[in-house]
Design an enzyme around this catalytic site. Structure first.
Site, PDB file in Angstrom:
ATOM      1  N   ALA A  55      36.354 -72.506  37.699  1.00 18.08           N
ATOM      2  CA  ALA A  55      35.542 -71.723  38.624  1.00 18.08           C
ATOM      3  C   ALA A  55      36.270 -70.514  39.238  1.00 18.08           C
ATOM      4  O   ALA A  55      35.754 -69.389  39.196  1.00 18.08           O
ATOM      5  CB  ALA A  55      34.994 -72.653  39.703  1.00 18.08           C
ATOM      6  N   ASP A 242      33.177 -77.021  41.003  1.00 16.82           N
ATOM      7  CA  ASP A 242      32.533 -75.754  40.636  1.00 16.82           C
ATOM      8  C   ASP A 242      31.553 -75.294  41.701  1.00 16.82           C
ATOM      9  O   ASP A 242      31.212 -74.118  41.788  1.00 16.82           O
ATOM     10  CB  ASP A 242      31.799 -75.898  39.303  1.00 16.82           C
ATOM     11  CG  ASP A 242      32.787 -75.842  38.159  1.00 16.82           C
ATOM     12  OD1 ASP A 242      33.420 -76.873  37.874  1.00 16.82           O
ATOM     13  OD2 ASP A 242      32.953 -74.751  37.586  1.00 16.82           O
TER      14      ASP A 242
HETATM   15  O1  MRU Z   1      33.663 -75.778  32.037  1.00 15.54           O
HETATM   16  P1  MRU Z   1      34.945 -75.465  32.764  1.00 15.54           P
HETATM   17  O2  MRU Z   1      36.165 -75.724  31.967  1.00 15.54           O
HETATM   18  O3  MRU Z   1      34.904 -74.084  33.358  1.00 15.54           O
HETATM   19  O4  MRU Z   1      34.940 -76.502  33.982  1.00 15.54           O
HETATM   20  C1  MRU Z   1      36.012 -76.474  34.875  1.00 15.54           C
HETATM   21  C2  MRU Z   1      35.944 -77.532  35.906  1.00 15.54           C
HETATM   22  O5  MRU Z   1      35.068 -78.365  35.916  1.00 15.54           O
HETATM   23  C3  MRU Z   1      36.968 -77.465  37.003  1.00 15.54           C
HETATM   24  O6  MRU Z   1      37.237 -78.743  37.505  1.00 15.54           O
HETATM   25  C4  MRU Z   1      36.432 -76.587  38.153  1.00 15.54           C
HETATM   26  O7  MRU Z   1      36.025 -75.353  37.657  1.00 15.54           O
HETATM   27  C5  MRU Z   1      37.437 -76.394  39.211  1.00 15.54           C
HETATM   28  S1  MRU Z   1      38.752 -75.382  38.663  1.00 15.54           S
HETATM   29  C6  MRU Z   1      39.838 -75.115  39.896  1.00 15.54           C
END
Ligand code: MRU
Length: 369
Positions: A55, A242
């Site tokens: 995110a 997210d």
């Molecule tokens: O689909 P992604 O790889 O973007 O998902 C990422 C996550 O679910 C993370 O846990 C979230 O973005 C937090 S990152 C600090």
């Protein structure tokens, strides 16, 4: 973070001072390659195709995407178009909308002739703020870890899901920030790394970055966490988010909710590292209100790996003709979250706790209602 002794962030400007460099996360852990983005369309593609992901990094890339757009054409019309194009890339992480709003608010009042320079400066400032925020999350999270007695009396066993490390942010990471700090401070620990199907961000990214930092870890199948918790082999779960509602519900990578249920059943603290850029003050019911991204079924039916010849190959793991579905995120209700780790400290996952830490944001949201 250091990669083989060289310090890196996940996003930076090329030597020409305007193109945007990112680590291509679709090639890790097998290849360390840099992708260069030179248009807003390239930035949007990098987010959509997950060259960059996580995110906070999605937000940072979108900010630089706006800067690239302003360099090409700083008109009002293009400012609006760039925002819309970037916003359409991924629906769940609210950091994207947050970063785009920050950019818009900074640029819209300025004359077009000043926008490109102002956009690059603002994007750089957002990146620096992300790093400072993650360091603060690390500092408060490490105190929680220090106060957690290892069940085996030897070393702290931490379980994490997906990748909320430095690769998911500009640097440092959110959920892994306290882990790195604890490790650097000499607290003995070991991390159980959920593989995180279908895209395997745990196996390919979290394991890679923990390994580069020398943190002891073991990759496990996504379904192993409950078993480990039942046998007293997990002292704490830490994940990222997210989108966090004003009431403390947490939307994170698919499978997070099941880990929270298992943690609850086994009285294992379930912590969520939640920078304020991930809080959506307009949402109160995560399950009903947060849009869940559904990605291509191919991510479920196929897996990328390295063959014995060293070549990267995608192989099919599902029978021909079987339909597959790919829900990318799920929501963990606040009642299963022991605490949220924010840049302003640790709070219970409650509306009152969040509002006490971020009164100005909570009040602004209330005024808008
Ligand atoms: O689909 P992604 O790889 O973007 O998902 C990422 C996550 O679910 C993370 O846990 C979230 O973005 C937090 S990152 C600090």
């Amino acid at each position: 973070m250091n990669i083989d002794g060289v310090p890196y962030r996940t996003i930076w400007l090329a030597e020409d001072g305007w193109r945007v460099c990112v680590i291509d996360q679709t090639r890790l852990p097998f290849r360390f390659e840099i992708a260069t983005l030179d248009t807003v369309a390239a930035a949007a593609r990098a987010i959509q195709e997950m060259t960059v992901r996580g995110a906070p990094l999605i937000g940072a890339t979108a900010a630089y995407g706006v800067a690239l757009a302003m360099r090409a054409d700083p008109s009002d019309e293009n400012l609006r178009a760039a925002r819309a194009e970037l916003l359409a890339t991924r629906p769940t992480a609210v950091n994207l909308a947050w970063a785009l709003s920050e950019m818009h608010a900074h640029l819209a009042p300025r004359p077009p002739s000043q926008r490109a320079e102002a956009a690059y400066a603002r994007a750089a400032a957002l990146c620096d703020a992300d790093v400072a925020c993650n360091r603060a999350i690390g500092a408060s999270g490490v105190e929680l870890l220090r106060a957690t007695p290892p069940r085996d009396g030897a070393r702290l066993q931490i379980l994490t899901h997906c990748n909320a490390g430095w690769l998911a942010t500009v640097d440092v990471g959110t959920a892994l920030a306290p882990v790195y700090l604890a490790h650097d401070q000499g607290i003995p620990l070991h991390v159980w790394v959920d593989e995180t199907r279908p895209r395997s961000q745990g196996a390919s990214l979290t394991a890679w970055e923990l390994g580069k930092h020398g943190v002891p870890h073991t990759v496990i199948a996504d379904n192993a966490g409950g078993h480990l918790m039942q046998h007293g082999r997990v002292d704490a779960v830490i994940v990222g988010t997210d989108r966090t509602t004003a009431t403390g519900d947490v939307c994170n990578k698919i499978g997070t909710y099941l880990k929270a249920l298992a943690a609850h059943d086994n009285d294992v603290p379930f912590y969520v590292a939640a920078p304020s850029s991930s809080i959506d003050w307009t949402k109160r019911d995560g399950v009903r209100e947060i849009p869940i991204e559904e990605r291509s079924a191919r991510e479920q039916t196929h897996v990328l790996g390295r063959g014995d010849d060293g070549a990267l190959t995608e192989v099919q793991v599902v029978p021909d003709g079987s339909p597959a579905a790919n829900f990318a995120f799920d929501v963990t209700p606040a009642r299963y979250v022991r605490a949220l780790l924010t840049e302003r400290g640790v709070t219970p996952a409650t509306e009152r706790g969040l509002a006490a830490l971020f009164p100005e944001r909570a009040q602004a949201a209330e005024r808008r209602e």
